[in-house]
Design a protein around this motif. Structure first.
Motif, PDB file in Angstrom:
ATOM      1  N   HIS A  56       0.991  -1.107  -0.002  1.00 34.03           N
ATOM      2  CA  HIS A  56       0.027   0.048  -0.073  1.00 34.03           C
ATOM      3  C   HIS A  56       0.925   1.385   0.101  1.00 34.03           C
ATOM      4  N   SER A  57       1.851   1.242   0.729  1.00 29.18           N
ATOM      5  CA  SER A  57       2.914   2.337   0.656  1.00 29.18           C
ATOM      6  C   SER A  57       3.357   2.738  -0.486  1.00 29.18           C
ATOM      7  N   VAL A  58       3.770   1.806  -1.374  1.00 32.92           N
ATOM      8  CA  VAL A  58       4.565   1.874  -2.579  1.00 32.92           C
ATOM      9  C   VAL A  58       3.305   2.305  -3.449  1.00 32.92           C
ATOM     10  N   VAL A  59       2.035   1.613  -3.429  1.00 35.91           N
ATOM     11  CA  VAL A  59       0.899   1.957  -4.340  1.00 35.91           C
ATOM     12  C   VAL A  59       0.838   3.576  -4.273  1.00 35.91           C
ATOM     13  N   ASN A  60       0.767   3.915  -3.009  1.00 33.63           N
ATOM     14  CA  ASN A  60       0.323   5.548  -2.666  1.00 33.63           C
ATOM     15  C   ASN A  60       1.325   6.448  -3.171  1.00 33.63           C
ATOM     16  N   ASP A  61       2.477   5.855  -3.514  1.00 34.89           N
ATOM     17  CA  ASP A  61       3.674   6.667  -4.004  1.00 34.89           C
ATOM     18  C   ASP A  61       3.632   6.841  -5.693  1.00 34.89           C
ATOM     19  N   VAL A  62       2.811   5.965  -6.346  1.00 36.64           N
ATOM     20  CA  VAL A  62       2.688   5.901  -7.697  1.00 36.64           C
ATOM     21  C   VAL A  62       2.030   7.160  -8.247  1.00 36.64           C
ATOM     22  N   PRO A  63       2.682   7.969  -9.109  1.00 36.74           N
ATOM     23  CA  PRO A  63       2.151   8.791  -9.944  1.00 36.74           C
ATOM     24  C   PRO A  63       1.279   8.574 -11.036  1.00 36.74           C
ATOM     25  N   ALA A  64       0.381   9.388 -11.555  1.00 36.41           N
ATOM     26  CA  ALA A  64      -0.341   9.132 -12.605  1.00 36.41           C
ATOM     27  C   ALA A  64       0.451   8.467 -13.670  1.00 36.41           C
ATOM     28  N   LEU A  65       0.037   7.550 -14.440  1.00 32.67           N
ATOM     29  CA  LEU A  65       1.040   6.687 -15.605  1.00 32.67           C
ATOM     30  C   LEU A  65       1.475   7.704 -16.523  1.00 32.67           C
ATOM     31  N   SER A  66       0.713   8.865 -16.811  1.00 27.17           N
ATOM     32  CA  SER A  66       1.238   9.584 -17.840  1.00 27.17           C
ATOM     33  C   SER A  66       2.436  10.639 -17.423  1.00 27.17           C
ATOM     34  N   ARG A  67       2.307  10.708 -16.043  1.00 26.56           N
ATOM     35  CA  ARG A  67       3.591  11.429 -15.337  1.00 26.56           C
ATOM     36  C   ARG A  67       4.506  10.506 -15.141  1.00 26.56           C
ATOM     37  N   LEU A  68       4.238   9.174 -14.825  1.00 25.26           N
ATOM     38  CA  LEU A  68       5.344   8.041 -14.645  1.00 25.26           C
ATOM     39  C   LEU A  68       6.181   7.991 -15.772  1.00 25.26           C
ATOM     40  N   SER A  69       5.725   7.959 -16.942  1.00 23.26           N
ATOM     41  CA  SER A  69       6.200   7.562 -17.877  1.00 23.26           C
ATOM     42  C   SER A  69       7.410   8.843 -18.365  1.00 23.26           C
ATOM     43  N   ARG A  70       7.126   9.852 -17.862  1.00 26.09           N
ATOM     44  CA  ARG A  70       8.010  11.139 -17.970  1.00 26.09           C
ATOM     45  C   ARG A  70       9.114  10.961 -16.918  1.00 26.09           C
ATOM     46  N   GLU A  71       8.746  10.441 -15.737  1.00 29.25           N
ATOM     47  CA  GLU A  71       9.727  10.688 -14.487  1.00 29.25           C
ATOM     48  C   GLU A  71      10.016   9.093 -13.911  1.00 29.25           C
ATOM     49  N   CYS A  72      10.166   8.293 -14.819  1.00 32.58           N
ATOM     50  CA  CYS A  72      10.531   6.873 -14.283  1.00 32.58           C
ATOM     51  C   CYS A  72      11.788   6.910 -13.578  1.00 32.58           C
ATOM     52  N   TYR A  73      12.812   7.660 -13.993  1.00 36.83           N
ATOM     53  CA  TYR A  73      14.284   7.407 -13.586  1.00 36.83           C
ATOM     54  C   TYR A  73      14.133   7.948 -12.357  1.00 36.83           C
ATOM     55  N   LYS A  74      13.211   8.655 -11.826  1.00 27.92           N
ATOM     56  CA  LYS A  74      13.363   9.403 -10.620  1.00 27.92           C
ATOM     57  C   LYS A  74      12.570   8.395  -9.299  1.00 27.92           C
ATOM     58  N   GLN A  75      12.076   7.437  -9.943  1.00 30.36           N
ATOM     59  CA  GLN A  75      11.218   6.556  -8.836  1.00 30.36           C
ATOM     60  C   GLN A  75      12.035   5.307  -8.120  1.00 30.36           C
ATOM     61  N   PRO A  76      11.708   5.069  -7.070  1.00 28.34           N
ATOM     62  CA  PRO A  76      12.431   3.905  -6.396  1.00 28.34           C
ATOM     63  C   PRO A  76      12.196   2.476  -7.041  1.00 28.34           C
ATOM     64  N   THR A  77      13.380   1.880  -6.858  1.00 23.80           N
ATOM     65  CA  THR A  77      13.226   0.367  -7.520  1.00 23.80           C
ATOM     66  C   THR A  77      11.925  -0.320  -7.412  1.00 23.80           C
ATOM     67  N   LYS A  78      11.715  -0.323  -6.060  1.00 26.30           N
ATOM     68  CA  LYS A  78      10.515  -1.231  -5.457  1.00 26.30           C
ATOM     69  C   LYS A  78       9.103  -0.880  -6.344  1.00 26.30           C
ATOM     70  N   LEU A  79       8.965   0.610  -6.542  1.00 28.65           N
ATOM     71  CA  LEU A  79       7.837   0.964  -7.328  1.00 28.65           C
ATOM     72  C   LEU A  79       7.987   0.787  -8.906  1.00 28.65           C
ATOM     73  N   LEU A  80       9.098   0.687  -9.412  1.00 30.39           N
ATOM     74  CA  LEU A  80       9.062   0.427 -10.721  1.00 30.39           C
ATOM     75  C   LEU A  80       9.023  -1.240 -10.783  1.00 30.39           C
ATOM     76  N   GLU A  81       9.661  -2.197 -10.110  1.00 25.98           N
ATOM     77  CA  GLU A  81       9.487  -3.496  -9.955  1.00 25.98           C
ATOM     78  C   GLU A  81       8.117  -3.693  -9.974  1.00 25.98           C
ATOM     79  N   LEU A  82       7.317  -3.206  -9.201  1.00 25.42           N
ATOM     80  CA  LEU A  82       5.728  -3.340  -9.033  1.00 25.42           C
ATOM     81  C   LEU A  82       4.919  -2.772 -10.503  1.00 25.42           C
ATOM     82  N   ILE A  83       5.375  -1.936 -11.038  1.00 22.29           N
ATOM     83  CA  ILE A  83       4.434  -1.155 -12.108  1.00 22.29           C
ATOM     84  C   ILE A  83       5.029  -2.502 -13.258  1.00 22.29           C
ATOM     85  N   LYS A  84       6.122  -2.749 -13.267  1.00 23.43           N
ATOM     86  CA  LYS A  84       6.553  -3.701 -14.439  1.00 23.43           C
ATOM     87  C   LYS A  84       5.829  -4.848 -14.274  1.00 23.43           C
ATOM     88  N   TRP A  85       5.772  -5.340 -13.008  1.00 30.86           N
ATOM     89  CA  TRP A  85       5.039  -6.867 -12.746  1.00 30.86           C
ATOM     90  C   TRP A  85       3.696  -6.680 -12.952  1.00 30.86           C
TER      91      TRP A  85
END
Length: 125
Positions: free
Chosen positions: A74-103
């Motif tokens: 829940h903590s990681v999910v709450n930190d996920v930005p909108a996908l449109s923003r995420l696609s521009r800011e992927c490199y600024k995100q924690p590894t755990k968040l990126l692993e979850l999105i990829k999964w």
């Protein structure tokens, strides 16, 4: 090659670079399908029946004792930005968040994609 060097100078690891590139590609290929897939995951997670509808459970949130770490998820999910923003800011995100999105966006035998109106007419007839 130059972008990778600049990212490395900014402290971005190769793992983050690979995860970010995969996520950006998936979102750019079909933003509606990516958004729907993420929304379905969120709906399952937030369901009172999450234990039976959120299957498989994200493996990166299962401890060595096979205990599901819902608080961390829940903590990681709450930190996920909108996908449109995420696609521009992927490199600024924690590894755990990126692993979850990829999964979540990874096919695993289930893939969503947008279809045009002509495809709808083909299916409906």
């Amino acid at each position: 090659m130059m972008a990778t060097m600049d990212l490395g100078a900014q402290g971005v690891t190769e793992e983050i670079t690979e995860l970010a590139e995969y996520i950006k590609e998936r979102i750019w290929q079909d933003p509606l399908a990516a958004d729907l897939q993420w929304s379905l995951f969120l709906a399952a997670l937030k369901s009172y029946r999450f234990d039976s509808v959120l299957r498989p459970f994200p493996p990166m949130f299962i401890g060595e004792d096979d205990e599901k770490d819902l608080k961390a998820l829940h903590s990681v999910v709450n930190d996920v930005p909108a996908l449109s923003r995420l696609s521009r800011e992927c490199y600024k995100q924690p590894t755990k968040l990126l692993e979850l999105i990829k999964w979540v966006l990874d096919a695993r035998g289930f893939t969503l994609s947008s279809a045009g109106k002509n495809k709808y007419e083909e299916i409906a007839s």
